[in-house]
Structures are given as structure tokens and as C-alpha cells.
Design a protein around this motif. Structure first.
Motif, PDB file in Angstrom:
ATOM      1  N   ASN A 241       0.806  -1.220   0.000  1.00  0.00           N
ATOM      2  CA  ASN A 241       0.000   0.000   0.000  1.00  0.00           C
ATOM      3  C   ASN A 241       0.840   1.271   0.000  1.00  0.00           C
ATOM      4  N   GLY A 242       2.174   1.154  -0.066  1.00  0.00           N
ATOM      5  CA  GLY A 242       3.012   2.330  -0.155  1.00  0.00           C
ATOM      6  C   GLY A 242       3.482   2.883   1.167  1.00  0.00           C
ATOM      7  N   GLY A 243       3.401   2.134   2.215  1.00  0.00           N
ATOM      8  CA  GLY A 243       3.942   2.543   3.505  1.00  0.00           C
ATOM      9  C   GLY A 243       4.742   1.398   4.082  1.00  0.00           C
ATOM     10  N   VAL A 244       5.614   1.706   5.033  1.00  0.00           N
ATOM     11  CA  VAL A 244       6.414   0.656   5.646  1.00  0.00           C
ATOM     12  C   VAL A 244       5.785   0.212   6.961  1.00  0.00           C
ATOM     13  N   MET A 245       6.182  -0.959   7.414  1.00  0.00           N
ATOM     14  CA  MET A 245       5.808  -1.453   8.734  1.00  0.00           C
ATOM     15  C   MET A 245       7.064  -1.945   9.430  1.00  0.00           C
ATOM     16  N   LYS A 246       6.981  -2.093  10.724  1.00  0.00           N
ATOM     17  CA  LYS A 246       8.136  -2.576  11.478  1.00  0.00           C
ATOM     18  C   LYS A 246       8.519  -3.983  11.016  1.00  0.00           C
ATOM     19  N   ALA A 247       9.808  -4.242  10.978  1.00  0.00           N
ATOM     20  CA  ALA A 247      10.274  -5.554  10.536  1.00  0.00           C
ATOM     21  C   ALA A 247       9.692  -6.667  11.390  1.00  0.00           C
TER      22      ALA A 247
END
Length: 683
Positions: A241-247
């Protein structure tokens, strides 16, 4: 501040470090398809060794991964079970009545990710309002746990009928499975895809469950290698969706990584669209293996809530990216009928194009560019990877020119023409096919090969112009380095607009806002921005339309405005609307952005005049043939510089081909803005 972005491509792994003062450190290393984590760690070692980057001082590290995509494409998934409501054992087998080709009597349905023998039925039932019809007993849970244990699976998905209305049954069974088999990967539909439509929800939950072990192992390999490499900053991974999340969240949200890699470039393009005078763009991400195309309108990329991957539905918010099997490594050949074909087969990272000197003997689009003089063989990747012109000519001559009975230059330009035509069709898919006029959009190319094809592809589609951003060869990695954390949420309403009070809908939004705040805890975000969405449809219709809620709080007036926009958008998408028709609110959604303190990230600019070419060389163009062409160093082009084609603009990771009949201007943000000369203008 300094932040690191790494984009893993099919041929190269791109590494970018953005500094707060605008400095950019850029590097490319060969990808390692057998284990992408090796290429990532190689890239970190390279910027540390050759660029002098202090990786211990990095503030964030974000990267895009193809591990989920490749696992689905290659069907290399672990043994997975599915538990459904009794009577729905064949949900994956039956699917829908939709067919990709309506008139193909031999069309084959995609094979379900879970065979029927591993689908188990639970005696339980919840109705459409969430009321329990048949309770899920403890004895039934014990029986299901033993059946799943006996199946010897690595993952298990749970999707009960109307589980998005009442989560109790799904969560109780999931808790029991996790307690009995801690090593089992368990995914539940109420968390993965709390949406209407049973088949897409089941399919998405299965994908999430099956991908979790693979993503967990991949992330473990990455994280375990970062500390020895000296990287200790927070690590994030790009979502579709074009955003990052925590690994640490990646495994539990593995289904959100299916388009992780291509999303980063689109994200970077939206940032350019919002900061420049060009809010309407068509992105053109051409790498070594494929080309990804996406439409950006008014600074916002189109997002799909339901997509199809390899013939199977996915209820995952993702950028509406159209992928074509054509890239810089696409192989060219002449078929038995004497027709020239380019792609979708690719030379990949190994052996790569013939000119790479790694054992490849078949011609690619990169070889064609080299033969035509568009790439400097001694300056590829700053001279660190010299190219073999004779190997490229030999490959084009043997496999294309001789079979067609033409000279090598004609064969090479034919390869590019075929590749351009294939990619132009993709541009039309995201624009003309969806009601947009390409003349209102600028084509924004990036990837290693994008700027070499952009003007010829744009001319075939009749775009308004071409906008080439700084660092196009590593643009996706730039997007990763400058990304923010993003979470998306949805809640089903499924009621007539007049039947649900606005305050009840606002309560749903507030619940999602609170959930987002919990997810952002401990991430170090500086602020959180919310974008409210709503999906409407006409009564008894299946197609819903998503609109923005342009208000910080939903009241009766804001709801009425949203319905008005629904009618307008429905007319645009489907050609008709009926304001007198009953409208239903299908669902509400929230996009929550956790803004990381990235700093400006604007490339350093020069104020020196840059109108003089660094050198000249013979370059072949369609029409005039070989022409003595000026070659410019991009880093020396100051804002306001104007050039007329033909010309070549070189930088370390990309080459821009300015064809005859076009004019290039450098804007204040160091973008190359190229327009097509009108008839009568000086060529």
C-alpha cells in the motif's frame, strides 16, 4: 539524520542513503535471487567500504522485498490447512463464476493454494448480523485441533462465515491451535481481511498463513546479519500500500508484502507529484526483468482494495500497479513465423545481457541500446562495470539481424520498437482504459532502463511530456529511504445510508484511530496523519466506489457530501449515476500515516551553468540514423538549462535518451522536464 533504503530488483539491488542536508549516496550491487538477504548485506558492505558511509549512524533502514511475490509465483508455499464453517469446504474450489477469457471453453481455474484434503469443517454458524446460530463448542475445538495436528501442516488459516461480524469463534479456535502447536503459523480472517466476500477473504487468509513462515525466515536472515554489518537502527519493510511497517510485524502481515518492491517507486513518485507542478503522472518503472506502471491523479496513486494475483483474489490494499514482462534484460528472438519477439523471458541477473560478459549470448534490449551507441560501454555504473560492445553486436547479429536479413542497427532499433510497443499498451491500460486522457499526464520513468525508453513510449501514447526525477536508476530505493509507516484498517457497515446514524459511523472511525495509535506505539513517529475513506454502492449492486471523507469528523453534512462525491465518481468510472437511487454504505476505512522525521532529502543542486556537453559520440536514432550527439553529465545541469534533442544525459545509474524533436528543461527541483516539439517548432 541519515536513512537507508534498499530495493531488491531482479537484476540489481539498489542502495540509497539520504542525508538531512540533501546529500545522496547511491550504489548498485548484483541481486542474489537464491537468497535476497545476501544482496542486501552486500549492498550495505559496499556503501561502507567504497562510499565511506557510517552505517552505525543511520536513523532508519527500509527495504522492499520480493520474497512473498516469488513464493506465490513459483508456488513454493509450505503445507497449509484451512478451517471453514461446515458446508463451505469447497470455497476455494468453487471460487466465482468469473473467467479471465469468457469465450475460452478450455479455460483452467487456478489450482487452490490448499487442496481439498486439507480443508476442515467446523460445526459453527454466525448469521449476517453477527448473531450466533450454532455455537462453537469446546469439544468441536478439541476435534479440530487434533485434525490439524494429524495433517502435519506448517500453517493453518481460519475463515468462518461472517467472521468479520463476530470474531469470537475464529479467535477461540486460533488460540487453541497456537496453544497446542506453538510452531504452527495461524492466520484468522477477522484480522487478515475483515471484509464481505467469502471466497476472496478465505483466499487472502490462506496466503497470509502460508507466507508467514517464509517471511519469518527471510526477516530472521536479514535481522541477524544487520548487527554484524554495523546497522543497529530500526528496520522497516515496504507494504503493497506504499507505507512501511516494522520488521517485527512483517511475518504476521506477510500478505501485505506481495507488491512490496514496486510500491516503493510509486510512493517516491507521489512525493514528486505533491511537491512539483506535475500532480498527474503515469509512473514507468523499467528494471531488468519487468516494467511496472501506475497512474497518479492529483498527487494520489490509485489504490485497489481487491486485486487478482495469478488468477486468485486478494483483499489487500495495494497500489494499482500494472506489470509487464519487459525490461532491460528482456531477450529478443525471431520466431518460426519470422516475427521479432521481445520478452517476457529475461536474461535475469545471471548470466544477464550478452554485453555483461557473464556468459550470456542472447540479445536483450540493453544490448540493443549499446549497439546503437546510447550507452557508453566504459561509463556503465561509473566505469565499475565495463560493457562488451562486440558481444552485444554479435548477439544481435546472430539471433535477430541474420534471421531477418537486415543490418545490425536496423535489428537493434527493431528490438527497441517492439519493446516500446509492448510497454505502450501497458500505459494505455492504466490511463485510456480507465477513462483518463494521457495528454493530461506526464510520464515519470525510473529504474535502470526507464529513461532510455520513456520518450519513445510516451510518443506512442501521446502523453503530455516526460518528467525524469533525480536518481532515476535508484528511485525505488529513494522512495524506501523517505517512506513513512502506514497502516490501513477497514470496518464493514453494509447498510443503507439513511439507516445508519452518522455518529455510529464516526464511532467506527474512532475505533480504527485508537487501533492505529496502539500500532504506532514505540515506533518513534513524530506525528500521525489520518485519511478517512468510505465505500458506497447502489442498492442491489455489487460494484462499490471508494471516496475520501473530506472532514476531520463525520457528521450528517460530511456524510451527505461523501454520497454526492460517490455519484460523481460512479459516473466517471461506470458512465452513469442516479442520485435518486438508494445508496448503501458498504464499509469505512482509515489510512494512518506515522510520519518519521526524515528531513528534506532534496538532492544537492548546482548553480553553475550546465549548457555545454561533456563530449560527443555517434548515436543511432530512428529516422536520421547515426548522428554525432552531445553527451551531458546530469550533475552539471543547473536549473533553467534548456537542451534540444538529440542528446544523451548520463549519470552513474541511468542514461536518459533525448530523441530528436523534443526539448529538455531542468526545473528548480532538478527534474528533467522533456516535452515534444509541436509542428513548426525548431527541431
Amino acid at each position: 539524520m541519515a536513512r537507508l533504503g534498499i530495493d531488491v530488483g531482479g537484476t540489481f539491488t539498489d542502495v540509497v542513503v539520504l542525508h538531512e542536508d540533501g546529500r545522496r549516496v547511491v550504489e548498485k550491487v548484483p541481486s542474489t535471487p537464491h537468497d535476497a538477504s545476501i544482496g542486501i548485506l552486500d549492498g550495505i558492505a559496499q556503501i561502507r567500504r567504497t562510499r565511506g558511509v557510517d552505517v552505525a549512524a543511520l536513523d532508519t533502514f527500509s527495504h522492499g522485498s520480493t520474497v512473498a511475490t516469488n513464493a506465490l509465483l513459483e508456488s513454493k508455499l509450505p503445507r497449509t490447512a484451512l478451517v471453514v464453517t461446515r458446508g463451505f469446504r469447497d470455497v476455494l474450489e468453487i471460487g466465482t463464476q468469473l473467467r479471465g477469457d469468457l469465450f475460452d471453453l478450455r479455460v483452467a481455474k487456478p489450482r487452490p493454494y490448499v487442496p481439498r484434503s486439507l480443508v476442515f469443517e467446523a460445526t459453527e454458524r454466525v448469521d449476517r448480523l453477527g448473531e450466533v446460530v450454532t455455537p462453537l463448542t469446546d469439544a468441536e475445538i478439541a476435534r479440530l485441533v487434533e485434525e490439524v495436528r494429524a495433517a502435519d501442516v506448517e500453517a493453518c488459516a481460519i475463515t468462518f462465515l461472517f467472521g468479520f461480524r463476530n470474531e469470537e469463534h475464529e479467535r477461540r479456535l486460533a488460540a487453541a491451535l497456537r496453544e497446542a502447536m506453538p510452531e504452527l503459523s495461524v492466520a484468522v480472517g477477522c484480522e487478515v481481511a475483515p471484509e464481505i466476500k467469502e471466497y476472496p477473504r478465505a483466499c487472502t487468509t490462506v496466503v497470509s498463513a502460508a507466507l508467514r513462515p517464509l517471511v519469518a525466515r527471510y526477516m530472521s536472515g536479514i535481522l541477524s546479519g544487520l548487527e554484524p554489518a554495523g546497522v543497529t537502527c530500526p528496520t522497516f519493510i515496504m507494504q503493497s500500500n506504499g507505507g512501511v511497517m516494522k520488521a517485527e510485524e512483517a511475518a504476521a502481515n506477510a500478505h501485505r508484502m506481495v507488491l512490496s518492491g514496486p510500491a516503493a517507486g510509486v510512493l517516491a513518485a507521489t512525493q514528486v507529484a505533491r511537491q512539483s507542478a506535475y500532480p498527474d503522472q503515469i509512473t514507468f518503472d523499467m528494471g531488468g526483468t519487468s516494467t511496472d506502471i501506475c497512474l497518479i491523479h492529483e498527487g494520489r496513486a490509485r489504490v485497489e482494495r481487491e486485486s487478482v494475483f495469478e488468477g486468485r483474489p486478494m483483499l489487500v490494499p495495494q497500489f494499482d500497479i500494472h506489470t509487464i514482462g519487459s525490461g532491460g534484460g528482456s531477450l529478443a528472438s525471431v520466431d518460426e513465423a519470422g516475427g521479432l519477439r521481445v520478452g517476457p523471458e529475461s536474461a535475469g541477473a545471471m548470466p544477464g545481457p550478452a554485453c555483461y560478459g557473464r556468459g550470456g549470448t542472447r540479445p536483450t534490449t540493453t544490448d540493443a541500446h549499446l549497439v546503437l551507441g546510447r550507452i557508453d560501454p566504459a561509463a556503465f555504473l561509473g566505469g565499475e562495470m565495463p560493457l562488451d560492445v562486440e558481444a552485444a553486436r554479435r548477439a544481435v547479429k546472430t539471433h535477430v539481424a541474420d534471421p531477418l536479413g537486415v543490418d545490425v542497427d536496423t535489428a537493434a532499433i527493431g528490438i527497441l520498437d517492439v519493446a516500446d510497443a509492448i510497454m505502450a499498451r501497458g500505459v494505455r491500460v492504466v490511463s485510456v482504459n480507465r477513462g483518463h486522457d494521457p495528454r493530461d499526464f506526464y510520464l515519470l520513468p525510473f529504474g535502470g532502463a526507464g529513461p532510455m525508453h520513456a520518450l519513445s513510449v510516451g510518443a506512442l501514447v501521446d502523453v503530455g511530456g516526460v518528467l525524469i526525477p533525480p536518481s532515476p536508476g535508484t528511485f525505488s530505493a529513494v522512495g524506501l529511504a523517505g517512506s513513512d509507516i502506514k497502516y490501513t484498517f477497514a470496518r464493514v457497515v453494509d447498510a443503507g445510508v439513511g439507516d445508519v446514524p452518522a455518529e455510529d459511523v464516526e464511532a467506527l472511525y474512532q475505533g480504527m484511530v485508537e487501533t492505529a495509535a496502539e500500532r504506532f506505539a514505540g515506533t518513534g513517529v513524530k506525528r500521525v496523519d489520518h485519511v478517512r475513506l468510505a465505500r458506497f454502492r447502489y442498492a442491489w449492486q455489487d460494484n462499490d466506489v471508494e471516496v475520501l471523507i473530506d472532514a476531520p469528523e463525520l457528521d450528517a453534512g460530511a456524510l451527505a457530501d461523501a454520497v454526492k462525491r460517490f455519484h460523481e465518481q460512479h459516473r466517471f468510472e461506470f458512465g452513469h449515476s442516479n442520485p435518486e437511487e438508494r445508496v448503501e454504505l458498504v464499509a469505512v476505512g482509515l489510512e494512518a500515516y506515522g510520519i518519521l522525521d526524515h528531513g528534506p532529502g532534496v538532492p544537492a543542486r548546482t548553480d553553475e551553468a550546465g549548457g555545454e556537453p561533456a563530449r560527443h559520440r555517434e548515436v543511432y536514432f530512428k529516422g536520421p540514423g547515426r548522428v554525432r550527439t552531445p553527451v551531458y553529465e546530469r550533475g552539471a545541469l543547473a536549473p533553467g538549462t534548456v537542451l534540444r534533442g538529440p542528446a544523451i544525459v548520463e549519470e552513474r545509474e541511468a542514461t536518459t535518451v533525448v530523441v530528436p524533436g523534443t526539448t529538455l528543461r531542468v526545473d528548480d527541483d532538478l527534474n528533467l522536464v522533456i516535452t515534444y516539439d509541436k509542428p513548426g517548432e525548431e527541431a
